[in-house]
Structures are given as C-alpha cells and as structure tokens.
Design a protein around this motif. Sequence first.
Motif, PDB file in Angstrom:
ATOM      1  N   ASN A  89       0.907   9.016   1.351  1.00  0.00           N
ATOM      2  CA  ASN A  89       0.554  10.062   2.025  1.00  0.00           C
ATOM      3  C   ASN A  89      -1.019  10.149   2.701  1.00  0.00           C
ATOM      4  OD1 ASN A  89       1.125  13.103   2.258  1.00  0.00           O
ATOM      5  ND2 ASN A  89       0.051  13.851   0.458  1.00  0.00           N
ATOM      6  N   MET A  90      -0.926   9.364   3.251  1.00  0.00           N
ATOM      7  CA  MET A  90      -2.077   8.989   4.346  1.00  0.00           C
ATOM      8  C   MET A  90      -1.975   9.585   5.589  1.00  0.00           C
ATOM      9  SD  MET A  90      -2.588   5.042   3.395  1.00  0.00           S
ATOM     10  CE  MET A  90      -4.281   4.546   3.839  1.00  0.00           C
ATOM     11  N   ILE A  91      -3.139  10.175   6.278  1.00  0.00           N
ATOM     12  CA  ILE A  91      -3.290  10.406   7.620  1.00  0.00           C
ATOM     13  C   ILE A  91      -3.435   9.208   8.430  1.00  0.00           C
ATOM     14  CG2 ILE A  91      -4.988  11.441   9.306  1.00  0.00           C
ATOM     15  CD1 ILE A  91      -6.145  13.352   7.437  1.00  0.00           C
ATOM     16  N   HIS A  92      -2.334   9.001   9.231  1.00  0.00           N
ATOM     17  CA  HIS A  92      -2.292   7.765  10.094  1.00  0.00           C
ATOM     18  C   HIS A  92      -1.986   8.026  11.392  1.00  0.00           C
ATOM     19  CE1 HIS A  92       2.041   8.692   8.803  1.00  0.00           C
ATOM     20  NE2 HIS A  92       2.211   7.788   9.964  1.00  0.00           N
ATOM     21  N   VAL A  93      -2.603   7.289  12.321  1.00  0.00           N
ATOM     22  CA  VAL A  93      -2.513   7.641  13.799  1.00  0.00           C
ATOM     23  C   VAL A  93      -2.113   6.153  14.369  1.00  0.00           C
ATOM     24  CG1 VAL A  93      -3.763   8.202  15.712  1.00  0.00           C
ATOM     25  CG2 VAL A  93      -4.541   9.010  13.745  1.00  0.00           C
ATOM     26  N   ASP A 111      -7.724   8.385   1.045  1.00  0.00           N
ATOM     27  CA  ASP A 111      -8.210   9.643   1.279  1.00  0.00           C
ATOM     28  C   ASP A 111      -8.976   9.636   2.783  1.00  0.00           C
ATOM     29  OD1 ASP A 111     -10.158   7.952   0.467  1.00  0.00           O
ATOM     30  OD2 ASP A 111     -11.373   9.550  -0.656  1.00  0.00           O
ATOM     31  N   ARG A 112      -8.846   8.486   3.417  1.00  0.00           N
ATOM     32  CA  ARG A 112      -9.312   8.455   4.731  1.00  0.00           C
ATOM     33  C   ARG A 112      -8.544   7.954   5.772  1.00  0.00           C
ATOM     34  NH1 ARG A 112     -12.866  10.954   5.500  1.00  0.00           N
ATOM     35  NH2 ARG A 112     -13.527   9.967   7.203  1.00  0.00           N
ATOM     36  N   PRO A 113      -8.436   8.432   6.977  1.00  0.00           N
ATOM     37  CA  PRO A 113      -7.432   8.092   7.916  1.00  0.00           C
ATOM     38  C   PRO A 113      -7.413   6.810   8.303  1.00  0.00           C
ATOM     39  CG  PRO A 113      -9.115   9.826   8.727  1.00  0.00           C
ATOM     40  CD  PRO A 113      -9.845   9.172   7.551  1.00  0.00           C
ATOM     41  N   PHE A 145     -10.421   3.957   9.134  1.00  0.00           N
ATOM     42  CA  PHE A 145      -9.902   2.410   8.785  1.00  0.00           C
ATOM     43  C   PHE A 145      -9.248   2.120   9.908  1.00  0.00           C
ATOM     44  CE2 PHE A 145     -11.933   3.450   4.808  1.00  0.00           C
ATOM     45  CZ  PHE A 145     -12.224   2.227   4.297  1.00  0.00           C
ATOM     46  N   VAL A 146      -8.961   1.026  10.539  1.00  0.00           N
ATOM     47  CA  VAL A 146      -8.181   0.311  11.428  1.00  0.00           C
ATOM     48  C   VAL A 146      -7.682  -0.951  10.865  1.00  0.00           C
ATOM     49  CG1 VAL A 146      -7.832  -0.382  13.845  1.00  0.00           C
ATOM     50  CG2 VAL A 146      -9.990   1.112  13.005  1.00  0.00           C
ATOM     51  N   SER A 167       7.524  -0.993   8.405  1.00  0.00           N
ATOM     52  CA  SER A 167       7.248  -0.882   6.988  1.00  0.00           C
ATOM     53  C   SER A 167       5.890  -0.572   6.665  1.00  0.00           C
ATOM     54  CB  SER A 167       7.203  -2.287   6.151  1.00  0.00           C
ATOM     55  OG  SER A 167       6.552  -3.298   6.920  1.00  0.00           O
ATOM     56  N   VAL A 168       5.101  -0.710   7.800  1.00  0.00           N
ATOM     57  CA  VAL A 168       3.481  -0.201   7.623  1.00  0.00           C
ATOM     58  C   VAL A 168       3.450   1.290   7.699  1.00  0.00           C
ATOM     59  CG1 VAL A 168       1.198  -0.399   8.729  1.00  0.00           C
ATOM     60  CG2 VAL A 168       2.784  -2.387   8.424  1.00  0.00           C
ATOM     61  N   PRO A 169       3.877   2.054   8.770  1.00  0.00           N
ATOM     62  CA  PRO A 169       3.990   3.498   8.935  1.00  0.00           C
ATOM     63  C   PRO A 169       4.712   4.003   7.595  1.00  0.00           C
ATOM     64  CG  PRO A 169       5.169   2.810  10.868  1.00  0.00           C
ATOM     65  CD  PRO A 169       4.620   1.526   9.790  1.00  0.00           C
ATOM     66  N   ALA A 170       5.652   3.490   7.171  1.00  0.00           N
ATOM     67  CA  ALA A 170       6.649   3.868   6.021  1.00  0.00           C
ATOM     68  C   ALA A 170       5.549   3.896   4.708  1.00  0.00           C
ATOM     69  CB  ALA A 170       7.742   3.116   5.829  1.00  0.00           C
ATOM     70  N   GLU A 171       4.797   2.872   4.708  1.00  0.00           N
ATOM     71  CA  GLU A 171       4.052   2.768   3.409  1.00  0.00           C
ATOM     72  C   GLU A 171       2.965   3.792   3.506  1.00  0.00           C
ATOM     73  OE1 GLU A 171       1.910   1.245  -0.064  1.00  0.00           O
ATOM     74  OE2 GLU A 171       4.080   1.420   0.707  1.00  0.00           O
ATOM     75  N   ALA A 172       2.350   4.029   4.635  1.00  0.00           N
ATOM     76  CA  ALA A 172       1.277   5.200   4.889  1.00  0.00           C
ATOM     77  C   ALA A 172       1.970   6.677   4.718  1.00  0.00           C
ATOM     78  CB  ALA A 172       1.091   5.152   6.148  1.00  0.00           C
TER      79      ALA A 172
END
Length: 316
Positions: free
Chosen positions: A93-97, A71-73, A39-40, A84-89
């Motif tokens: 517990n999401m894989i985020h890049v 369950d998807r990056p 997901f982007v 707030s966006v990476p904090a929510e990820a």
Amino acid sequence: MSLPPLTVYLAAPRGFCAGVDRAIRIVEMALEKWGAPVFVRHEIVHNKYVVDALRAKGAVFVEELDECPEDRPVIFSAHGVPKSVPAEAVRRNMIHVDATCPLVTKVHNEAARHHTNGLQMIMVGHKGHPEVIGTMGQLPDGEVMLVETLADVATVQVRDPARLAMITQTTLSVDDTAEIAAALKARFPAINVPAKEDICYATTNRQEAVKVMAPKCDAILVVGAPNSSNSKRLVEVGSRAGCDYSQLVQRADEIDWRALQGIRTLGVTAGASAPEILIEEVIDAFRAHYDVTVELVVTAEERVEFKVPKVLREPA
C-alpha cells in the motif's frame, strides 16, 4: 605566455535525453508534493553529480524496496524495474511513482505482446544492467534469453526456433546490435526482428555525432559515469570511428593532461545522463591550458519531450 591553440568539436546532440530529464523532474516534483524524504529505488539515472544533487534535496537512494518505509513515496528509476517490484509496492500500500523511460516501457510492452502471441524472446543487452533486469523481469523465468555478444548467438538454447522474437536494451552500440541481429536472423530465420532495433533515438543520435566528429579529432572525451551503458558505448564508437584516444571522464578533475599533450583538436560529448554543467566544466578546464575555439558538430535536432505521471500533476 601565449597558450597553444585547440579546436574543441562539441557534439550536438549530447547529454540529457528526454527520458533522463523526465526522471529527474519526477524526483523533484515528488519532493515538492510530498516533502522529504522521498525514496528512490536504484540511482534515478547513472550520474553521481545528478544523484548527489537530488540527495541534497531530500531523495534517499536504496537498492531494494524492503529498504523503504511504507509511509513514504518511492520512485522507480528511469531504467525500469521487474514486474514484481510495483506489485510488492501495491501489496504494501505504498505511494509509488514509475520514472521508467517511456522508450524502455515500449520495449516492456513489446515483450508482453510477443509473450501473449506465444513467442520466446531473445534480448540483446548487458547482463546485470538494471534495464536488462527490468525488461527480463516483465515475463516469467525462461521466457527471455539474454545474448551479449556474437559468440552468445551460437550457443543460446531456445524452446522452439520457429517461435522467437528479438528485443534489445535501449542503450547499445547501434553497429554491434545490427551485427548480432543479423547473426540471430542467420541462425533462426523465423525470428521476429523489429523493423528498427529498440535502441532509443538519443543513443543513436549521440553515437552518430561521435562518428562524424571522430576522424578530425586527436582525442575524444565522453563526459559520463562508468556505470552508464550509453556513455561507455560512445567511447567505443569514438575509437572505432578513427580516434584512438577516446576516454570516459566523470568530471574535469579526471582529465589526463599528460596523455593529451600536443593535441590540436578535441572532441567533447556526453552520455544521456550527464548534465550540461559538467560538459562546461570540462571545456573550462581546457581553457586554462589552451587557447580554445569551440565548433559545434550538429548531426540532429531533438525535440522529444515526455510527460510526467499524472499523480504528480494532481494537487497533493
């Protein structure tokens, strides 16, 4: 029947910058590492051709994080996101890049440093642009005031004129921003203005190439998307630098042939998120109508490269 001659001045540098190149590689490497779908959040860069190509490989583009399964990056676009966006990820517990361009991250860090030093920020940028939303979202509400035009400088209300700093969006017109910076300095003499505005090297270089090219062009075509800030600025720069017919086209099929009748010289450039294949497509379209000679207008050489995040360089 012989075709009329046309000299095409091709700007160099043009097209992809290092930040865009890195962002696209991040999506491709994420698909290789974790498989589809990845997901982007928001268009990775502002170009339909690029987004469609990545979608075909398995990228799913969404506007908000709540549209992403846990369950998807998920990848954050090159324009940057509010804190707030990476904090929510992390909370989910999401894989985020993070594919934020390092030069945008540099502005985020600058804003954080000024905030730590007790300064309120005035940001020069375009309201609603994802980069502006991301940068303003690094700090609490009210800590970053937005000005878009010279007129805004006269009306902006600040907490303390003696404790201010200026930051800018990275894809603005170099000349317009210099004017606004001067007006801010005149109204708020104590404002901390960066020695060099935050406008990135790629935006600056592409505008400079258009300025050199414009006086000798009957028309200029900028290959880019209508939601691409740096592409729209190139059109404006072309008009101001002496070429009345400066137009934005996404693809060759948008060329207005009737408006271009009788031209003998054409300038071609591209915004920082437009791939070279689209520039070649436009030049090939002219070859069908004209006897084309291409001349390169070189104003700078770019050797900038940015590493992809460590998580993508490690084995799955």
